[in-house]
Each structure stands twice: as structure tokens, then as C-alpha cells.
Design a protein around this motif. Structure first.
Motif, PDB file in Angstrom:
ATOM      1  N   LEU A  69      70.970  86.782  70.070  1.00  0.00           N
ATOM      2  CA  LEU A  69      71.347  85.413  69.803  1.00  0.00           C
ATOM      3  C   LEU A  69      72.410  84.648  70.978  1.00  0.00           C
ATOM      4  N   ILE A  70      72.062  83.427  71.005  1.00  0.00           N
ATOM      5  CA  ILE A  70      72.876  82.928  72.195  1.00  0.00           C
ATOM      6  C   ILE A  70      74.143  82.316  71.314  1.00  0.00           C
ATOM      7  N   THR A  71      75.542  82.635  71.935  1.00  0.00           N
ATOM      8  CA  THR A  71      76.456  82.039  71.548  1.00  0.00           C
ATOM      9  C   THR A  71      76.593  80.706  71.526  1.00  0.00           C
ATOM     10  N   GLY A  72      77.760  80.285  70.255  1.00  0.00           N
ATOM     11  CA  GLY A  72      77.991  78.771  70.086  1.00  0.00           C
ATOM     12  C   GLY A  72      76.823  78.241  69.379  1.00  0.00           C
ATOM     13  N   TYR A  73      77.169  77.039  68.757  1.00  0.00           N
ATOM     14  CA  TYR A  73      76.246  76.192  67.794  1.00  0.00           C
ATOM     15  C   TYR A  73      75.468  75.319  68.424  1.00  0.00           C
ATOM     16  N   GLY A  74      75.288  75.101  69.776  1.00  0.00           N
ATOM     17  CA  GLY A  74      74.354  74.255  70.198  1.00  0.00           C
ATOM     18  C   GLY A  74      72.845  74.694  70.102  1.00  0.00           C
ATOM     19  N   THR A  75      72.136  73.638  69.545  1.00  0.00           N
ATOM     20  CA  THR A  75      70.699  73.816  69.560  1.00  0.00           C
ATOM     21  C   THR A  75      69.910  73.745  71.025  1.00  0.00           C
ATOM     22  N   ARG A  76      68.681  73.730  70.988  1.00  0.00           N
ATOM     23  CA  ARG A  76      67.972  73.759  72.312  1.00  0.00           C
ATOM     24  C   ARG A  76      67.979  72.444  73.028  1.00  0.00           C
ATOM     25  N   ASP A  77      68.561  71.432  72.505  1.00  0.00           N
ATOM     26  CA  ASP A  77      69.061  70.245  73.070  1.00  0.00           C
ATOM     27  C   ASP A  77      70.467  69.945  73.177  1.00  0.00           C
ATOM     28  N   SER A  78      71.303  71.139  72.988  1.00  0.00           N
ATOM     29  CA  SER A  78      72.435  70.906  73.319  1.00  0.00           C
ATOM     30  C   SER A  78      73.141  72.023  73.831  1.00  0.00           C
ATOM     31  N   TYR A  79      74.568  72.204  73.505  1.00  0.00           N
ATOM     32  CA  TYR A  79      75.245  73.417  74.034  1.00  0.00           C
ATOM     33  C   TYR A  79      76.371  73.904  73.358  1.00  0.00           C
ATOM     34  N   GLY A  80      77.115  74.702  73.572  1.00  0.00           N
ATOM     35  CA  GLY A  80      78.046  75.364  72.822  1.00  0.00           C
ATOM     36  C   GLY A  80      79.025  76.404  73.664  1.00  0.00           C
ATOM     37  N   ALA A  81      80.160  76.573  73.212  1.00  0.00           N
ATOM     38  CA  ALA A  81      81.239  77.161  73.920  1.00  0.00           C
ATOM     39  C   ALA A  81      82.264  77.836  72.975  1.00  0.00           C
ATOM     40  N   ASN A  82      82.814  79.075  73.357  1.00  0.00           N
ATOM     41  CA  ASN A  82      83.916  79.449  72.636  1.00  0.00           C
ATOM     42  C   ASN A  82      85.078  80.214  73.405  1.00  0.00           C
ATOM     43  N   LEU A  83      86.112  80.383  72.639  1.00  0.00           N
ATOM     44  CA  LEU A  83      87.242  81.135  73.415  1.00  0.00           C
ATOM     45  C   LEU A  83      87.640  82.389  72.616  1.00  0.00           C
ATOM     46  N   ALA A 141      62.247  85.662  73.946  1.00  0.00           N
ATOM     47  CA  ALA A 141      61.082  85.177  72.868  1.00  0.00           C
ATOM     48  C   ALA A 141      61.728  85.302  71.861  1.00  0.00           C
ATOM     49  N   GLY A 142      60.933  84.698  70.690  1.00  0.00           N
ATOM     50  CA  GLY A 142      61.181  84.774  69.291  1.00  0.00           C
ATOM     51  C   GLY A 142      62.236  83.660  68.995  1.00  0.00           C
ATOM     52  N   MET A 152      58.075  89.043  64.495  1.00  0.00           N
ATOM     53  CA  MET A 152      58.715  89.001  65.707  1.00  0.00           C
ATOM     54  C   MET A 152      60.308  88.628  65.757  1.00  0.00           C
ATOM     55  N   PRO A 153      61.079  89.508  66.249  1.00  0.00           N
ATOM     56  CA  PRO A 153      62.517  89.250  66.203  1.00  0.00           C
ATOM     57  C   PRO A 153      62.869  88.359  67.340  1.00  0.00           C
ATOM     58  N   GLN A 154      63.938  87.898  67.492  1.00  0.00           N
ATOM     59  CA  GLN A 154      64.289  87.199  68.754  1.00  0.00           C
ATOM     60  C   GLN A 154      65.000  88.261  69.716  1.00  0.00           C
ATOM     61  N   ILE A 155      64.407  88.124  70.974  1.00  0.00           N
ATOM     62  CA  ILE A 155      64.467  88.835  72.278  1.00  0.00           C
ATOM     63  C   ILE A 155      65.350  88.351  73.175  1.00  0.00           C
ATOM     64  N   ALA A 156      66.451  88.980  73.757  1.00  0.00           N
ATOM     65  CA  ALA A 156      67.094  88.509  74.866  1.00  0.00           C
ATOM     66  C   ALA A 156      67.382  89.629  75.859  1.00  0.00           C
ATOM     67  N   ALA A 157      67.485  89.429  77.234  1.00  0.00           N
ATOM     68  CA  ALA A 157      67.973  90.311  78.209  1.00  0.00           C
ATOM     69  C   ALA A 157      69.213  89.975  78.574  1.00  0.00           C
ATOM     70  N   GLY A 158      70.297  90.852  79.105  1.00  0.00           N
ATOM     71  CA  GLY A 158      71.557  90.494  79.667  1.00  0.00           C
ATOM     72  C   GLY A 158      71.782  91.563  80.751  1.00  0.00           C
ATOM     73  N   TYR A 192      70.981  95.253  79.522  1.00  0.00           N
ATOM     74  CA  TYR A 192      70.571  95.417  78.083  1.00  0.00           C
ATOM     75  C   TYR A 192      69.654  94.614  77.814  1.00  0.00           C
ATOM     76  N   VAL A 193      68.777  95.008  76.656  1.00  0.00           N
ATOM     77  CA  VAL A 193      67.893  94.288  75.912  1.00  0.00           C
ATOM     78  C   VAL A 193      68.233  94.372  74.543  1.00  0.00           C
TER      79      VAL A 193
END
Length: 312
Positions: A69-83, A141-142, A152-158, A192-193
């Protein structure tokens, strides 16, 4: 007289048309400006808790391991951030982490964090290690939230670039650099993946991560060692249950390499509870087991973990 009346009515009609057109243009312009301003504001459109909390190295996920999962609460049309600020205390050591992360278009995540590790028991009572961490995560993906029908799960590489900022408190032992403990480098990169699947109907999240690493104690004791100096695949896992929309419980496990002769490194594990009173704030508490830290103090380290995150 007829011509005069006709001219007068024509002028009045023209004036009203010009006024109406002007008002319409003004309204459209104001609406465009408002929409442009709205588009620059974060939409916070993701479900509560689906941005995860701040992992101990700064990435979005659980406490010990990153999620897809990508951090923050922004959807694909927005963004998010945190401390975030995190502290883990065991019988003889304390780990503090603070940092920030940004998620863009629910697709890319950037993070930065600093860790400080200190001791309280001789001969490591003056120990003070600091490490800087720069992270990047990309969704591949996903969609863990919206794809509920498929497998299909959500997949991310970092990756996480880490460098030892300082090592202190070991002067009496003649150690001023992690290489003197047997580490081959004082900086390195973890790759990591992660794969994350959310089952909304069952209120369940399952995550698995494969990390390629040479880091000793997450990098606090350098990278590579006198026993091994090559990348090794380490498995990490998380499972979380959503009691309700604001309260989550779960457990994590993280395998560790064993590269140093002076550090019989052990795997990490925890059980946690996370509370999300709103999308702008969360707090996570956990009971952690960190195993042995060094041969200078072979006690199995157990204790508590507390993390606070604020953002959007």
C-alpha cells in the motif's frame, strides 16, 4: 415615435444580453478557479487505515515490515503525506525513529527517516548509533482495496538506501566505526517486493515481503560482515484484523541475516494494536521481540513499541 421606441427596446435588450453574458463568464471563471484550487487539495479519498502506519524504517506499512500500500490517503487523482515518531524500548536498549513520507497518485511513495539506537547496560550503556534512511516504493500491479473479486494482491517494489550517520559510546572498546566490528560497509541498499491483499468482507489484511539485504540490525551495525557479505533473501509477513473502522490488531514477523561474528542476530516479531481516531492521526502500540543484539549483551531483548503518525 415608433422608431424611437424600437431603438430604445433594442438598446435595453442588448444591455441585458451583455450583462447576462458577463455574469455567465464571471460565474464560469469563478467555478474554474474553485475547481483548480480543489484539485490542488488532497482528496483523502482512501479508506481509513488503508495507507498503513509508518514502518520503523519510514515506509508505509506495518511497524516492522513495509506493505504494498502507498502511504497517505490520496487517491490516484491526488496525494498524501505524513510525519511520524516511533520509539521501541527493551530491557537494555532504545530505538527512536522519526521521519516523513509522501504518496503521489496512489502510485509512488517517497520516505525519509533517521534512527537512533542507544544502550543502557555496561559496557554498552553509552552506545549511540544513528542511521539515515531514504526510501522509494512503486506500485506495480493490483489494487488491494477495490479489487475484491479476484485473487490478485496489490504488488509494489521498493528500496531503502541506508547510511550510518554516526557511531558513539564504543571508544572504550576502541571502536569508532562499524567496520571495526566486522562490517564490510557503513552504507547499503535494501531491495524489497511486497504483496498485500485486503479481504473487506472478512476485515482482514495479509501481507508478504521479500527483502534482499546485507544489513546488520537493519543497517545500524553496517552491511555485510566477517561471516557473510552477499545479498540474502529474507521473508517478512504481516496479518491484521480490523475490529472496526478505527481499531486494528495484528502480528508481524521479520527474518534477519547473520553476517557478523560479534552479533548473533535474531529475527524480529511483534503483536500490535493500531488506533485511527481520524484519517489525520494514528497511534500504534506493540509488544516486540528483537532477540540478541550483540555478544557483549546476549540477553534476548523484549519490550514495548509506540508509534504516532499525523498526516493526510
Amino acid at each position: 415615435m415608433y422608431q424611437f421606441i424600437t431603438d430604445y427596446l433594442t438598446k435595453q435588450s442588448t444591455g441585458r444580453l451583455i450583462l447576462t453574458a458577463s455574469l455567465a463568464l464571471s460565474t464560469a471563471s469563478a467555478s474554474h478557479i474553485a475547481n483548480a484550487q480543489d484539485s490542488r487539495m488532497p482528496d483523502m479519498g482512501k479508506l481509513t487505515a488503508t495507507g498503513g502506519v509508518s514502518q520503523v524504517e519510514g515506509a508505509g506499512g506495518g511497524g516492522l515490515t513495509p506493505w504494498a500500500l502507498i502511504t497517505g490517503y490520496g487517491t490516484r487523482d491526488s496525494y498524501g503525506a505524513n510525519l511520524h515518531y516511533t520509539q521501541a524500548n527493551t530491557q537494555d536498549y532504545r530505538l527512536k525513529t522519526f521521519g516523513a513520507a509522501v504518496g503521489i497518485a496512489d502510485q509512488v511513495e517517497f520516505s525519509i527517516a533517521q534512527q537512533e539506537f542507544t544502550g543502557s547496560l555496561a559496557p554498552l550503556n553509552a552506545l549511540n548509533l544513528k542511521q539515515d534512511i531514504f526510501g522509494l516504493k512503486v506500485k506495480l500491479a493490483g489494487d488491494a482495496v477495490y479489487d475484491q473479486t479476484g485473487w490478485m494482491p496489490q504488488i509494489a517494489a521498493g528500496l531503502q538506501y541506508k547510511r550510518d550517520a554516526s557511531i558513539g559510546g564504543l571508544g572504550a572498546l576502541g571502536v569508532t566505526n562499524v567496520k571495526q566490528l566486522g562490517a564490510k560497509d557503513d552504507h547499503g541498499i535494501d531491495y524489497y517486493v511486497s504483496a498485500t491483499k485486503i479481504y473487506l468482507a472478512q476485515s482482514l489484511l495479509v501481507n508478504g515481503t521479500i527483502r534482499m539485504t546485507k544489513a546488520n540490525q537493519m543497517g545500524l551495525l553496517g552491511f555485510g560482515g566477517d561471516k557473510k557479505d552477499q545479498y540474502q533473501a529474507q521473508l517478512e509477513g504481516s496479518i491484521a484484523y480490523l475490529i472496526n473502522r478505527k481499531l486494528v490488531i495484528g502480528a508481524e514477523y521479520r527474518m534477519k541475516p547473520r553476517n557478523l561474528g560479534v552479533d548473533n542476530e535474531k529475527d524480529f516479531s511483534d503483536v500490535f494494536v493500531a488506533y485511527f481516531p481520524s484519517k489525520n492521526f494514528s497511534v500504534t502500540a506493540a509488544y516486540v521481540q528483537l532477540g540478541d543484539i550483540t555478544v557483549f549483551n546476549p540477553t534476548k531483548q523484549r519490550g514495548w513499541y509506540l508509534s504516532m503518525q499525523a498526516g493526510f
